[in-house]
Design a protein around this motif. Structure first.
Motif, PDB file in Angstrom:
ATOM      1  N   ASP A 169       1.953 -15.452  -1.373  1.00 48.63           N
ATOM      2  CA  ASP A 169       2.081 -14.326  -0.272  1.00 48.63           C
ATOM      3  C   ASP A 169       2.924 -13.054  -0.756  1.00 48.63           C
ATOM      4  O   ASP A 169       4.071 -12.918  -0.650  1.00 48.63           O
ATOM      5  CB  ASP A 169       2.294 -14.846   0.978  1.00 48.63           C
ATOM      6  CG  ASP A 169       2.278 -13.853   2.184  1.00 48.63           C
ATOM      7  OD1 ASP A 169       1.365 -12.859   2.023  1.00 48.63           O
ATOM      8  OD2 ASP A 169       2.942 -14.001   3.242  1.00 48.63           O
ATOM      9  N   VAL A 170       2.031 -11.965  -1.416  1.00 48.01           N
ATOM     10  CA  VAL A 170       2.727 -10.831  -1.620  1.00 48.01           C
ATOM     11  C   VAL A 170       1.938  -9.682  -1.161  1.00 48.01           C
ATOM     12  O   VAL A 170       0.755  -9.684  -0.728  1.00 48.01           O
ATOM     13  CB  VAL A 170       2.567 -10.757  -3.385  1.00 48.01           C
ATOM     14  CG1 VAL A 170       3.712 -11.926  -3.854  1.00 48.01           C
ATOM     15  CG2 VAL A 170       1.467 -10.762  -4.091  1.00 48.01           C
ATOM     16  N   SER A 171       2.654  -8.280  -1.246  1.00 51.59           N
ATOM     17  CA  SER A 171       2.090  -7.415  -0.862  1.00 51.59           C
ATOM     18  C   SER A 171       0.992  -6.787  -1.831  1.00 51.59           C
ATOM     19  O   SER A 171       1.128  -6.569  -2.926  1.00 51.59           O
ATOM     20  CB  SER A 171       3.147  -6.142  -0.770  1.00 51.59           C
ATOM     21  OG  SER A 171       2.447  -4.911  -0.517  1.00 51.59           O
ATOM     22  N   ILE A 172      -0.375  -6.941  -1.404  1.00 53.69           N
ATOM     23  CA  ILE A 172      -1.414  -6.454  -2.239  1.00 53.69           C
ATOM     24  C   ILE A 172      -1.467  -4.844  -2.741  1.00 53.69           C
ATOM     25  O   ILE A 172      -1.769  -4.646  -3.648  1.00 53.69           O
ATOM     26  CB  ILE A 172      -2.834  -6.771  -1.798  1.00 53.69           C
ATOM     27  CG1 ILE A 172      -3.037  -8.445  -1.391  1.00 53.69           C
ATOM     28  CG2 ILE A 172      -3.980  -6.378  -2.416  1.00 53.69           C
ATOM     29  CD1 ILE A 172      -2.734  -9.004  -2.675  1.00 53.69           C
ATOM     30  N   GLY A 173      -0.951  -4.214  -1.529  1.00 49.85           N
ATOM     31  CA  GLY A 173      -0.784  -2.821  -2.269  1.00 49.85           C
ATOM     32  C   GLY A 173       0.356  -2.615  -3.382  1.00 49.85           C
ATOM     33  O   GLY A 173       0.061  -1.503  -4.157  1.00 49.85           O
ATOM     34  N   LYS A 174       1.503  -3.160  -3.322  1.00 45.94           N
ATOM     35  CA  LYS A 174       2.208  -3.046  -4.260  1.00 45.94           C
ATOM     36  C   LYS A 174       1.623  -3.500  -5.581  1.00 45.94           C
ATOM     37  O   LYS A 174       2.128  -2.847  -6.660  1.00 45.94           O
ATOM     38  CB  LYS A 174       3.805  -3.885  -3.847  1.00 45.94           C
ATOM     39  CG  LYS A 174       4.335  -3.167  -2.687  1.00 45.94           C
ATOM     40  CD  LYS A 174       5.892  -3.914  -2.480  1.00 45.94           C
ATOM     41  CE  LYS A 174       6.473  -3.205  -1.220  1.00 45.94           C
ATOM     42  NZ  LYS A 174       7.743  -3.952  -0.971  1.00 45.94           N
ATOM     43  N   VAL A 175       0.947  -4.854  -5.441  1.00 45.87           N
ATOM     44  CA  VAL A 175       0.268  -5.054  -6.772  1.00 45.87           C
ATOM     45  C   VAL A 175      -0.432  -4.318  -7.080  1.00 45.87           C
ATOM     46  O   VAL A 175      -0.536  -4.148  -8.250  1.00 45.87           O
ATOM     47  CB  VAL A 175      -0.353  -6.622  -6.396  1.00 45.87           C
ATOM     48  CG1 VAL A 175      -1.149  -7.057  -7.561  1.00 45.87           C
ATOM     49  CG2 VAL A 175       0.633  -7.793  -6.014  1.00 45.87           C
ATOM     50  N   ALA A 176      -1.321  -3.693  -6.294  1.00 42.97           N
ATOM     51  CA  ALA A 176      -2.512  -2.930  -6.800  1.00 42.97           C
ATOM     52  C   ALA A 176      -1.720  -1.511  -7.483  1.00 42.97           C
ATOM     53  O   ALA A 176      -2.285  -1.020  -8.606  1.00 42.97           O
ATOM     54  CB  ALA A 176      -3.281  -2.175  -5.702  1.00 42.97           C
ATOM     55  N   THR A 177      -0.769  -0.868  -6.735  1.00 41.30           N
ATOM     56  CA  THR A 177      -0.013   0.052  -7.380  1.00 41.30           C
ATOM     57  C   THR A 177       0.396   0.014  -8.742  1.00 41.30           C
ATOM     58  O   THR A 177       0.435   0.664  -9.747  1.00 41.30           O
ATOM     59  CB  THR A 177       0.965   0.709  -6.495  1.00 41.30           C
ATOM     60  OG1 THR A 177       0.506   0.927  -5.143  1.00 41.30           O
ATOM     61  CG2 THR A 177       1.782   1.855  -7.041  1.00 41.30           C
ATOM     62  N   ALA A 178       1.079  -1.305  -9.035  1.00 43.20           N
ATOM     63  CA  ALA A 178       1.648  -1.454 -10.257  1.00 43.20           C
ATOM     64  C   ALA A 178       0.557  -1.993 -11.130  1.00 43.20           C
ATOM     65  O   ALA A 178       0.848  -1.411 -12.320  1.00 43.20           O
ATOM     66  CB  ALA A 178       2.637  -2.786 -10.013  1.00 43.20           C
ATOM     67  N   MET A 179      -0.166  -2.668 -10.870  1.00 38.23           N
ATOM     68  CA  MET A 179      -1.247  -2.973 -11.871  1.00 38.23           C
ATOM     69  C   MET A 179      -2.047  -1.776 -12.353  1.00 38.23           C
ATOM     70  O   MET A 179      -2.323  -1.647 -13.434  1.00 38.23           O
ATOM     71  CB  MET A 179      -2.355  -4.010 -11.325  1.00 38.23           C
ATOM     72  CG  MET A 179      -1.993  -5.273 -11.051  1.00 38.23           C
ATOM     73  SD  MET A 179      -1.688  -6.342 -12.686  1.00 38.23           S
ATOM     74  CE  MET A 179      -3.393  -6.323 -13.298  1.00 38.23           C
ATOM     75  N   ILE A 180      -2.540  -0.721 -11.347  1.00 42.25           N
ATOM     76  CA  ILE A 180      -3.147   0.182 -11.821  1.00 42.25           C
ATOM     77  C   ILE A 180      -2.441   1.309 -12.760  1.00 42.25           C
ATOM     78  O   ILE A 180      -2.845   1.810 -13.612  1.00 42.25           O
ATOM     79  CB  ILE A 180      -3.986   1.059 -10.639  1.00 42.25           C
ATOM     80  CG1 ILE A 180      -4.921   0.091 -10.006  1.00 42.25           C
ATOM     81  CG2 ILE A 180      -4.590   2.424 -11.038  1.00 42.25           C
ATOM     82  CD1 ILE A 180      -5.425   0.531  -8.596  1.00 42.25           C
TER      83      ILE A 180
END
Length: 351
Positions: A169-180
């Protein structure tokens, strides 16, 4: 960007496996139309070259590295359907022999690294070559842009898959920002490798580059004050333009990269590993089923010298990949030839 076991739950991993299997089945049919006497022997070499270059992690930011995904390169050199198969062969070899990319996540990895990168890159590439002046420089430029965009596209797809089936359970927004963010940087490295490789092949054998077919500018003659097209010369027979030299050169290059240059690759974690660690999405990662493989982690078991161990593993990987890939593509080529012969016989009998 190899996704390990445990990142994605079982239902979503299974669904991705179904998508990957369907795409591979479609690609097997499509590759039969793309492969001919020129490209069939080279498709296995493209897979081996991608395997070799993927061992060369390059630094992209503080504590982070990246490596070639290869979808853009494969699609432009041998066609999108064959390109999907090339990258899929690489991912299969890496997962089974080298414990790189989870076996239960193989469908996720094929969907993300083979299908997404190949489709996005080829669509961008074809769109660009339609509007750019026809010529070798345009092919190289279009290859660069297509490769740049294909990598963050794969990061977006991974993020979407994780949003649906992630095990933490993590923040998908933060994951998306970091990944992209990190994969935009990796995409620049991908683009440089892709453009250099495509440009080198186009310079010596443009007839072997799928994406360069039909893009040469016709010669013009001035007749009566007007420019007219010069009739195209008949193409040289395939046998007269052997691909043996470029095949040997490509194989030697792949062996040198995997067997020697790979020792100097960045040891920093790649983009996905770094983001997974920083954002906590690796909390439920599982040990690879092939963790005790003799070639796990790109080293030969019981060989204590790190340089020798890694070099031998790289050479073995290139050899296995080129054999497996070449076998698949030759079989598809023979199937196409057999189908064509059967169609011709049927047509003659019906006359």
């Amino acid at each position: 960007m190899h996704v390990p076991d445990g990142f994605i739950n079982a239902p979503v991993s299974a669904a991705a496996g179904v998508v990957a299997a369907g795409a591979v089945a479609v690609s097997l049919r499509g590759a039969r139309r793309e492969l001919d006497e020129r490209t069939a022997p080279l498709a296995g070499l493209v897979a081996a070259f991608i395997f070799a270059v993927q061992m060369l992690n390059f630094p992209v930011a503080a504590g982070t590295s990246g490596h070639l995904l290869g979808g853009a390169l494969a699609a432009i050199l041998v066609g999108p359907y064959t390109g999907v198969l090339c990258v899929s062969v690489v991912l299969l070899m890496q997962g089974v022999l080298f414990a790189d990319g989870g076996l239960t996540a193989l469908g996720v990895n094929i969907t993300d690294m083979a299908i997404t990168t190949t489709v996005v890159a080829y669509l961008v590439f074809r769109g660009l070559v339609k509007v750019l002046p026809r010529g070798r420089r345009s092919i190289t430029a279009a290859s660069f842009v297509a490769a740049v965009l294909s990598v963050p596209a794969a990061a977006v797809v991974f993020t979407l898959i994780y949003a649906i089936g992630g095990t933490t359970d993590v923040s998908i927004g933060k994951v998306a920002t970091a990944m992209i963010g990190v994969h935009v940087l990796i995409g620049i490295g991908e683009a440089a490798i892709t453009a250099l490789t495509v440009g080198a092949v186009v310079a010596v054998r443009p007839d072997l580059v799928h994406g360069a077919r039909g893009l040469t500018q016709p010669l013009k003659l001035k007749v009566g004050g007007e420019l007219v097209d010069v009739p195209a010369a008949a193409p040289a027979p395939v046998a007269a333009r052997s691909h043996r030299k470029i095949w040997i050169t490509g194989l030697i290059t792949s062996l040198v990269l995997a067997g020697f240059v790979s020792f100097y690759a960045s040891a920093n974690p790649d983009g996905l590993e770094k983001v997974a660690h920083d954002k906590g999405i690796d909390q439920k990662a599982k040990e690879h089923a092939s963790a005790d493989s003799p070639l796990a982690d790109y080293g030969v078991k019981d060989v204590t010298d790190a340089r020798l161990s890694g070099g031998l593993a790289g050479i073995i990987g290139v050899g296995v990949t080129v054999v497996a890939g070449s076998g698949i593509f030759w079989a598809l080529r023979r199937r196409r030839t057999g189908d064509a012969a059967s169609t011709e016989v049927t047509a003659r009998e019906s006359v």
